[in-house]
Structures are given as structure tokens and as C-alpha cells.
Design an enzyme around this catalytic site. Sequence first.
Site, short mmCIF file in Angstrom:
data_model
loop_
_atom_site.label_atom_id
_atom_site.label_comp_id
_atom_site.label_asym_id
_atom_site.label_seq_id
_atom_site.Cartn_x
_atom_site.Cartn_y
_atom_site.Cartn_z
N GLU A 72 15.73 -62.92 -28.88
CA GLU A 72 15.85 -64.25 -28.26
C GLU A 72 17.17 -64.44 -27.53
O GLU A 72 17.26 -65.23 -26.59
CB GLU A 72 15.68 -65.35 -29.31
CG GLU A 72 14.25 -65.59 -29.70
CD GLU A 72 14.06 -66.91 -30.43
OE1 GLU A 72 12.89 -67.31 -30.60
OE2 GLU A 72 15.06 -67.55 -30.82
N HIS A 93 9.55 -41.59 -41.70
CA HIS A 93 8.32 -40.80 -41.58
C HIS A 93 7.41 -41.37 -40.50
O HIS A 93 6.82 -40.62 -39.73
CB HIS A 93 7.59 -40.77 -42.93
CG HIS A 93 8.34 -40.07 -44.01
ND1 HIS A 93 8.52 -38.70 -44.02
CD2 HIS A 93 8.99 -40.55 -45.10
CE1 HIS A 93 9.24 -38.36 -45.08
NE2 HIS A 93 9.54 -39.46 -45.75
N LYS A 153 5.81 -72.46 -25.47
CA LYS A 153 5.46 -73.62 -26.31
C LYS A 153 4.80 -74.70 -25.47
O LYS A 153 3.79 -75.30 -25.88
CB LYS A 153 6.72 -74.17 -26.98
CG LYS A 153 7.33 -73.27 -28.05
CD LYS A 153 8.59 -73.90 -28.61
CE LYS A 153 9.24 -73.01 -29.65
NZ LYS A 153 10.50 -73.58 -30.17
#
Length: 293
Positions: A145, A171, A283
Site C-alpha cells: 500500500e 520448499h 472501494k
Amino acid sequence: MRHRRLPAALGDPGARLRGLPGFQDLAAPILITQDDANPLAAWGRANGCRILPIPVEVGGRFSAFTPIGTLPLAWMGRDASAFLQGGREVIAEMDAGQGAWYGRIASTVELLLDAHQRGITEWVLMPYAMRLDSLSAWWVQLIAESLGKVAKDGTRKGYTPIRAVGPVDQHSQLQRWMAGPRNLGVIVLTLDGTFAPERLDPPAGCPYPGLAGLQGAEILHAQAVGTTEALEAAGVPVLRWSMPSLSEREVGAFMMAWQAIVGLLGFALDLDPFDQPAVEDGKKRTFKRLGLG
């Protein structure tokens, strides 16, 4: 840099909260939100809830050192004062321009900027402790952000943070880090002296009888060092960080240090590290689709 404004947010985390009417009445509903006209606050006022206000001038990823940010520590019985003290120590060294944290922050910023100029824009944070996985989640949000923006000159800049935990991801992801495109670096975070000293007793038939008598901390340390050496041998930039213990104070110092690092990197890249315009746009579009915008 704005770090000189941060100590004001490092006061007593309970001072403002204790002054709120009804704070001690834990039987009453409590809402943590901005005390404005947002729907949650409006609903809370209409239903007699207590509202603990989120500071409007502090973004969520930077709010850990505010009164509201430290409240969960108190609820969990953790030492919020020690957490804040860790942050204060980092800020004090930044203000003084000297000290171990000052040196670590400066060298980290220098390394990341140099790597950025060479096209290394993806960074992995890999703590060798499952208990630090949530800290990695906060770190990812902080980097993404704050440092993924359109710069003032119109160019797109930033870093891509990657969440990992050792030894699991050595891994599942190490192959890509070592043999894939050379646009990635790894931050290896280790803990010292925080594991129980119980001896390991391998089961019968174990192909590694030498494990008998070793401690979990020894094995994790060997994995961290071995993986770090392998990455460096492959030419992957590696940044080594270590916490002397898994404590509120050390976590607070780590978080404050990375907030300072992000601020410095943002200014160096000509970005505003404290806004998130793309998130806000998403948003607004979401609310519009739901008929709420």
C-alpha cells in the site's frame, strides 16, 4: 522525513481510552471505527454502543502505535508498554542519527534502492518462525500500500512484497527464487533463544540419526543459514535480520523500523508512502455496484 512527527503517537496507549465515557463498562457493546458519519458509527450511536475512535490522520497500516492500535495487546494480556518502548527506541536513534537501529534502517534503505535500480522490485520476507506469520501479513500490506504508486512524474514505481515462512516456503517457493527471473530478493528473519530446549528423539528407522539430541532452535538456525547461503550462491540479494527474542519490545522495534524504511523509500522514489488512492478507488466502485455509492 516525517519520522519526527511519530513520537507524539507513542504516548500512553490507555490515556485517551480511559477518558472515554463508559470505557470501563465492558458489558456495553464497543465499536472501533472512525467517529464520523460512516454507517458503522451511525449504527453504533443509534444502538447505544461505545465508539472507540480510530485516528483519522493515521492510515491503518501505520496505526499499530496509536491507542487503538495497542488496545488488542492489552486485551490479550500482552505488554503494550514494552511494544511502544521498542518503537520509541527506534525513533530516538533516528532522531539522533546514530545507533544500531539507525544503521540497520540506513543500510536497508540503501540496499533496497540499489536493488530497485537494477530491476529487483520483488522482496520476500521469510521469518523462520510460524509465530511471525501474522507479522509478515502486516509487512506485506505496509509495503504494497505504501510503495506501489504512480510517481509525481507519471511513472509507475514500487515493490512487490511476498509473504513466506521458513522452513515451509523454502520448499514451496525456493525453486522460483533461485532459478527464476532475477527480479527478486529475500529478507531472512531469524529468532534467537526463543525455543524450548527439549531434545529431539527421531523415531526408529529415521535416516538421520544425527538429529538425536539436537534442539528445535538448532535445526531452524541451520535451515535459515543453509537457505541463506544457497540464495547468495545463486546471486539472489539477501537481507539478514534477527530478533534476539520474540517479545513485544522486539516486535515493536521491528515494526517501527520498517515504517521508517518505507517512509524513506517512498520519498527517495518520489512517491507518497502514506496514501493509497488505488485502494480508495476500488472501494468507491464496490459501493457503487452495491448501490451504496
